[in-house]
Write a protein that holds these residues in place. Structure first.
Motif, PDB file in Angstrom:
ATOM      1  N   GLU A 715       0.818  -1.210   0.000  1.00 42.59           N
ATOM      2  CA  GLU A 715       0.000   0.000   0.000  1.00 42.59           C
ATOM      3  C   GLU A 715       0.859   1.270   0.000  1.00 42.59           C
ATOM      4  O   GLU A 715       0.536   2.259  -0.662  1.00 42.59           O
ATOM      5  CB  GLU A 715      -0.927  -0.003   1.224  1.00 42.59           C
ATOM      6  CG  GLU A 715      -2.025  -1.053   1.172  1.00 42.59           C
ATOM      7  CD  GLU A 715      -2.994  -0.806   0.022  1.00 42.59           C
ATOM      8  OE1 GLU A 715      -3.264   0.383  -0.301  1.00 42.59           O
ATOM      9  OE2 GLU A 715      -3.457  -1.786  -0.580  1.00 42.59           O
ATOM     10  N   LEU A 716       1.967   1.219   0.740  1.00 42.44           N
ATOM     11  CA  LEU A 716       2.822   2.406   0.805  1.00 42.44           C
ATOM     12  C   LEU A 716       3.520   2.689  -0.522  1.00 42.44           C
ATOM     13  O   LEU A 716       3.823   3.839  -0.839  1.00 42.44           O
ATOM     14  CB  LEU A 716       3.868   2.244   1.916  1.00 42.44           C
ATOM     15  CG  LEU A 716       3.335   2.339   3.354  1.00 42.44           C
ATOM     16  CD1 LEU A 716       4.463   2.117   4.353  1.00 42.44           C
ATOM     17  CD2 LEU A 716       2.682   3.696   3.603  1.00 42.44           C
ATOM     18  N   LYS A 717       3.782   1.637  -1.301  1.00 41.54           N
ATOM     19  CA  LYS A 717       4.407   1.846  -2.605  1.00 41.54           C
ATOM     20  C   LYS A 717       3.508   2.659  -3.534  1.00 41.54           C
ATOM     21  O   LYS A 717       3.984   3.343  -4.433  1.00 41.54           O
ATOM     22  CB  LYS A 717       4.741   0.504  -3.246  1.00 41.54           C
ATOM     23  CG  LYS A 717       5.958  -0.179  -2.647  1.00 41.54           C
ATOM     24  CD  LYS A 717       6.282  -1.461  -3.381  1.00 41.54           C
ATOM     25  CE  LYS A 717       7.521  -2.116  -2.795  1.00 41.54           C
ATOM     26  NZ  LYS A 717       7.855  -3.390  -3.486  1.00 41.54           N
ATOM     27  N   LYS A 718       2.204   2.599  -3.305  1.00 37.08           N
ATOM     28  CA  LYS A 718       1.285   3.373  -4.132  1.00 37.08           C
ATOM     29  C   LYS A 718       1.423   4.870  -3.881  1.00 37.08           C
ATOM     30  O   LYS A 718       1.062   5.681  -4.731  1.00 37.08           O
ATOM     31  CB  LYS A 718      -0.150   2.939  -3.851  1.00 37.08           C
ATOM     32  CG  LYS A 718      -0.436   1.479  -4.189  1.00 37.08           C
ATOM     33  CD  LYS A 718      -1.865   1.114  -3.833  1.00 37.08           C
ATOM     34  CE  LYS A 718      -2.150  -0.360  -4.139  1.00 37.08           C
ATOM     35  NZ  LYS A 718      -3.540  -0.741  -3.781  1.00 37.08           N
ATOM     36  N   HIS A 719       1.935   5.226  -2.710  1.00 37.58           N
ATOM     37  CA  HIS A 719       2.104   6.630  -2.371  1.00 37.58           C
ATOM     38  C   HIS A 719       3.479   7.160  -2.762  1.00 37.58           C
ATOM     39  O   HIS A 719       3.789   8.319  -2.486  1.00 37.58           O
ATOM     40  CB  HIS A 719       1.898   6.835  -0.860  1.00 37.58           C
ATOM     41  CG  HIS A 719       0.488   6.584  -0.424  1.00 37.58           C
ATOM     42  ND1 HIS A 719      -0.487   7.559  -0.433  1.00 37.58           N
ATOM     43  CD2 HIS A 719      -0.116   5.449   0.021  1.00 37.58           C
ATOM     44  CE1 HIS A 719      -1.636   7.043  -0.005  1.00 37.58           C
ATOM     45  NE2 HIS A 719      -1.427   5.763   0.287  1.00 37.58           N
ATOM     46  N   LYS A 720       4.286   6.315  -3.396  1.00 33.06           N
ATOM     47  CA  LYS A 720       5.614   6.744  -3.819  1.00 33.06           C
ATOM     48  C   LYS A 720       5.488   7.630  -5.051  1.00 33.06           C
ATOM     49  O   LYS A 720       5.048   7.186  -6.100  1.00 33.06           O
ATOM     50  CB  LYS A 720       6.489   5.525  -4.136  1.00 33.06           C
ATOM     51  CG  LYS A 720       7.864   5.887  -4.670  1.00 33.06           C
ATOM     52  CD  LYS A 720       8.639   4.641  -5.027  1.00 33.06           C
ATOM     53  CE  LYS A 720       9.964   4.993  -5.658  1.00 33.06           C
ATOM     54  NZ  LYS A 720      10.727   3.795  -6.064  1.00 33.06           N
ATOM     55  N   PRO A 721       5.895   8.907  -4.986  1.00 27.83           N
ATOM     56  CA  PRO A 721       5.790   9.792  -6.155  1.00 27.83           C
ATOM     57  C   PRO A 721       6.877   9.479  -7.172  1.00 27.83           C
ATOM     58  O   PRO A 721       7.969   9.043  -6.829  1.00 27.83           O
ATOM     59  CB  PRO A 721       5.978  11.181  -5.550  1.00 27.83           C
ATOM     60  CG  PRO A 721       6.794  10.948  -4.326  1.00 27.83           C
ATOM     61  CD  PRO A 721       6.412   9.597  -3.799  1.00 27.83           C
TER      62      PRO A 721
END
Length: 723
Positions: A715-721
Motif C-alpha cells: 500500500e505504501l508503494k502506491k504513495h511513492k511519487p
C-alpha cells in the motif's frame, strides 16, 4: 737357425741347473761334518729352515717347467748331460756352416765395404757444400738487415717531408688570397650566395693570419694589407645591409617578423662583425635593441588601449559582494549596479578560456570586435594580451640567441633590453586595473592562464619570461585573496533580520556561494592550490553559520529543517555539477544534508505516529533491560495504538506526502525524503510487530487487527511519487 739357437740356450740352462744340483749334493756332507764351525743363529732371517716358504723359487721352477723344450725333454725322458753334449755338437756344426757361408760371400762383403767408403766420401763433400751454403746465408741475412735499416730510415724521411709539405701547404693555402675572393667581396651584392661563401673564406683566412702572426710567421706581412682592405670593405657592406633591415622595422604597418627572418638567413654577417669589427657589431646590436624596444612598446600600448574598449561595460564593484543584500540602495550619485549580482559569482562559459583550444587560440582583434559589437570579460582580454606577449617574446628570445650568438645570462640581458620596457608597461597596466577589480573569478582565471602560459614557455625552452610570470602572479594572488576575504567578511557580517521576509526556499546568498565555490573548485582542480582551498574553507564555514543564523529566525523546528535541507540540497547540487564527487565541499554538505534529512523525517513522522514511536522505543528499552513484565499494564495503550494506526495511516501518509512536496523546491529531493519517511514508517511498524510478539502481549485480542506488514508495504508503494 733361430730355433736351433733357442734349443741350445734351453739345453745350456738345463745343464747348468743339473750342475748346480750336483754341487749341492757334494757340499751337503761337508757342511754337516764334525769339526766345522757351528751354523749361525739367524732366527727369523734363516732362509734354510724348513719353515721358510720359498715362494719365489716355486714361481721360478713353475715357469721353467712350462717351457716347451723342457716339457719335451721331460716327456721323452732323455739324459740331460747327453742332451747337453748333443746340443753343443749341433752348435759347433752350425757355427762351421756359418763360417763357410761368410767365406763364400767375402767378395760381396768387400764390395759392400767399398760402396760404404764411397758413400762416406760423397757425404763428406755434401757436408762441405752445405757448410758453404750456411756461410753464404749468414752473409745474405746481414745484408737483408742492412737493407731493412736503410728502408726504415727512408720511410722516416718520407713521412717527415710529407708532414712538412702538408703544414707548408696549409700555411700557403691559408695565406694566399685568391682572385675569386677579392672579386666577390668588392663587387658582389651581400645577398648573393657567393658573397656569403667568400665572406666565410675571408673570415677563415683572417683567423689563420692572426694565428700565424702570433707564431712569428714572417710571410703574414705580405698578405696583411690585402686582407685588411677586404675586411674593411666587407664590414662596410654588411653594416649598410643590417642597418637597412633594422630601419625597415620602423615603417608603419610593417610585419617585423619578415625582416627578422631575412636577417636569420644572413646571421653569419653578425658573426663576422663580432670576430673582425666588434665596435660595428655593438653598433648593430644597440640599434636593433633601440628600434625593437620602441616598436614593442608602441604596439602593446596601442593594443592594450584598443583591447580594453571591448570589455563588458558592467563589471563588479566593491559593493558587489556575496553577503550584500539585493535590496540595498545606493546614493543618488552612485553608478547603477549590475542587473543581477548572481552573474558575478557564476562561472558559466567563462571557464573555457583556460581550455587547451581556447588558451592558444588566435588573439582578439579589437577593431573587428567593435564592428561586430562584441564584448568580452576581462580574463578573455588578459589571455589575448598575454598570448600575444608570450608568442612575440618566445620568437624574440630565440631570434636573439641565434642571430646575436648569445646564451644564458647574456641572452636574458639582451632580451630584457629589447622587451623590458614593454613588460614594465604591461605590469603597470595590470596593477592599475586590479586596484579597482572585484571580480574574483576573473582574477582566478587570470592566475591559471599565467600558470599555463608559464608551462608553454618552459616547453618552448624560453626561460626569459620566468621573472615576468612571477611578477604577474605577485599582483594577482594578493588581489584574489583580498576579494575572497571581502566576500568572507560580507557573509560574516550579514544580519538575517535585515534581509526582509523569511522563506524556506534556498537563499540567494547560499546560491551565490554555491555557484562561486563550484566555479573556483572546478578551476582549481586543474592545477591545485592549497591556499585557495583554505580560503574556500573559511568561506564555507561562514556560509554554514549564515544558514544556521537564518534558520534560527523560523519559529518552528520543522520550518528550520526545511530551510536547511533546501539550502544544503541546492548547494550540493550546484557543487556536484562542476566539482569532483570526492571534494571536501561535496562531502561536507552531503553529511549536513543527510543529518538534517534524517532529523526532518523524524519530525515529519512525529505528529501522526508520535505515540507509536514513543511506545516502541519504551518497549524495546524495557525488553533490553529485562523488564518485559511491565508491558502487561500497557494493553489499553497498545489497543488504542493498533486501532488508531489502522484507521488513520492512509490519510496521514497522504498528508505527509503533500506536505513534503510543498516544502521542497527540488522534487527529486522531496521524493527521496518521502521514500525515507515511508521506509522508516515500515521499519517502525515492523518493530511494533516484534514488540507485540512478546509473551506478555501475545494474547492481546487487538493483535488480530494488526495490518500485515507485507500488505502495508504494498500500500505504501502506491504513495511513492515518481518524477
Amino acid at each position: 737357425m733361430a730355433a736351433a739357437a733357442t734349443m741350445a740356450a734351453a739345453a745350456r740352462e738345463l745343464v747348468l741347473r743339473a750342475g748346480a744340483s750336483d754341487m749341492e749334493e757334494e757340499e751337503g756332507p761337508l757342511g754337516s761334518g764334525p769339526g766345522l764351525q757351528e751354523p749361525l743363529q739367524l732366527g727369523e732371517l734363516d732362509i734354510t729352515s724348513d719353515e721358510f716358504i720359498l715362494d719365489e723359487v716355486d714361481v721360478h721352477i713353475q715357469a721353467n717347467l712350462e717351457d716347451e723344450l723342457v716339457k719335451e725333454a721331460l716327456k721323452t725322458g732323455v739324459d740331460l748331460r747327453h742332451y747337453s753334449k748333443q746340443v753343443e755338437l749341433e752348435l759347433q756344426q752350425i757355427e762351421q756352416k756359418s763360417i763357410r757361408d761368410y767365406i763364400q760371400e767375402s767378395e760381396n762383403i768387400a764390395s759392400l765395404h767399398n760402396q760404404i767408403t764411397a758413400c762416406d766420401a760423397v757425404l763428406e763433400r755434401m757436408e762441405q757444400m752445405l757448410g758453404a751454403f750456411q756461410s753464404d746465408l749468414s752473409s745474405i741475412s746481414s745484408e737483408i738487415r742492412t737493407l731493412q735499416e736503410q728502408s726504415g730510415a727512408m720511410n722516416i724521411r718520407l713521412r717527415n717531408r710529407q708532414a712538412v709539405r702538408g703544414k707548408l701547404g696549409e700555411l700557403v693555402d691559408g695565406l694566399v688570397v685568391p682572385s675569386a675572393l677579392v672579386t666577390a667581396i668588392l663587387e658582389a651584392p651581400v645577398t648573393e650566395p657567393r658573397f656569403l661563401e667568400q665572406l666565410q673564406e675571408l673570415d677563415a683566412k683572417a683567423a689563420a693570419v692572426r694565428e700565424q702572426e702570433a707564431r712569428g710567421t714572417a710571410a703574414c706581412a705580405d698578405v696583411r694589407g690585402v686582407l685588411d682592405r677586404l675586411r674593411v670593405k666587407a664590414v662596410t657592406k654588411i653594416r649598410e645591409f643590417i642597418l637597412q633591415k633594422i630601419y625597415s622595422f620602423r615603417k608603419p604597418m610593417t610585419n617585423y617578423q619578415i625582416p627578422q627572418t631575412a636577417l636569420l638567413k644572413y646571421r653569419f654577417f653578425y658573426q663576422f662583425l663580432l670576430g673582425n669589427e666588434r665596435a660595428t657589431a655593438k653598433e648593430m646590436r644597440d640599434e636593433y635593441v633601440e628600434t625593437l624596444s620602441k616598436i614593442y612598446v608602441s604596439y602593446y600600448r596601442s593594443y592594450l588601449g584598443r583591447l580594453m574598449k571591448v570589455q563588458y561595460e558592467e563589471v563588479a564593484e566593491k559593493d558587489d559582494l556575496m553577503g550584500v543584500e539585493d535590496t540595498a540602495k545606493k546614493g543618488f550619485f552612485s553608478k547603477p549596479s549590475l542587473r543581477s549580482r548572481n552573474t558575478i559569482f557564476t562561472l558559466g562559459t567563462r571557464g573555457s578560456v583556460i581550455s587547451p583550444t581556447e588558451l592558444e587560440a588566435p588573439i582578439l582583434v579589437p577593431h573587428t570586435a567593435q564592428r561586430g559589437d562584441q564584448r568580452y570579460p576581462f580574463e578573455a582580454l588578459f589571455r589575448s594580451q598575454h598570448y600575444a606577449l608570450l608568442d612575440n617574446s618566445c620568437r624574440e628570445y630565440l631570434f636573439i640567441c641565434e642571430f646575436f650568438v648569445v646564451s644564458g645570462p647574456a641572452a636574458h640581458d639582451l632580451f630584457h633590453a629589447v622587451m623590458g620596457r614593454t613588460l614594465t608597461m604591461t605590469l603597470k597596466h595590470l596593477e592599475s586595473y586590479l586596484a579597482d577589480c572585484y571580480d574574483a573569478i576573473a582574477v582566478f582565471l587570470c592566475i591559471h592562464i599565467v600558470l599555463r602560459f608559464r608551462n608553454i614557455a618552459a616547453k618552448r625552452d624560453v626561460p626569459a619570461l620566468d621573472r615576468y610570470w612571477e611578477q604577474v602572479l605577485a599582483l594577482l594572488w594578493p588581489r584574489f585573496e583580498l576579494i575572497l576575504e571581502m566576500n568572507v567578511q560580507s557573509v560574516r557580517s550579514t544580519d538575517p533580520q535585515r534581509l526582509g521576509g523569511l522563506d524556506t526556499r534556498p537563499h540567494y546568498i547560499t546560491r551565490r556561494y554555491a555557484e562561486f565555490s563550484s566555479a573556483l573548485v572546478s578551476i582549481n582542480q586543474t592545477i591545485p592550490n592549497e591556499r585557495t582551498m583554505q580560503l574556500l574553507g573559511q568561506l564555507q564555514v561562514e556560509v554554514e553559520n549564515f544558514v544556521l543564523r537564518v534558520a534560527a529566525e523560523f519559529s518552528s523546528r520543522k520550518e528550520q529543517l526545511v530551510f536547511l535541507i533546501n539550502n544544503y540540497d541546492m548547494m550540493l547540487g550546484v557543487l556536484m555539477e562542476r566539482a569532483a564527487d570526492d571534494s571536501k565541499e561535496v562531502e561536507s554538505f552531503q553529511q549536513l544534508l543527510n543529518a538534517r534529512t534524517q532529523e526532518f523525517i523524524e519530525e515529519l513522522l512525529s505528529p501522526p505516529f508520535g505515540g507509536l514511536v514513543a511506545f516502541v522505543k519504551e518497549a524495546e528499552s524495557l525488553i533490553e533491560r529485562g523488564q518485559a513484565e511491565r508491558l502487561r499494564g500497557e494493553e489499553a495503550r497498545v489497543t488504542q495504538l493498533i486501532r488508531g494506526f489502522g484507521s488513520s495511516w492512509k490519510s496521514s501518509v497522504e498528508s505527509l506526502s503533500q506536505d513534503v512536496m510543498r516544502s521542497f523546491t527540488n522534487f527529486r529531493n522531496g521524493t527521496s525524503i518521502i521514500q525515507g519517511a515511508l521506509t522508516q514508517l515500515i521499519q517502525l511498524y515492523h518493530r511494533f510487530h516484534r514488540v507485540l510478539s512478546q509473551p506478555q502481549l501475545r494474547a492481546l485480542p487487538a493483535r488480530a487487527e494488526l495490518i500485515n506488514i507485507h500488505h502495508l508495504m504494498v500500500e505504501l508503494k502506491k504513495h511513492k511519487p515518481n518524477f
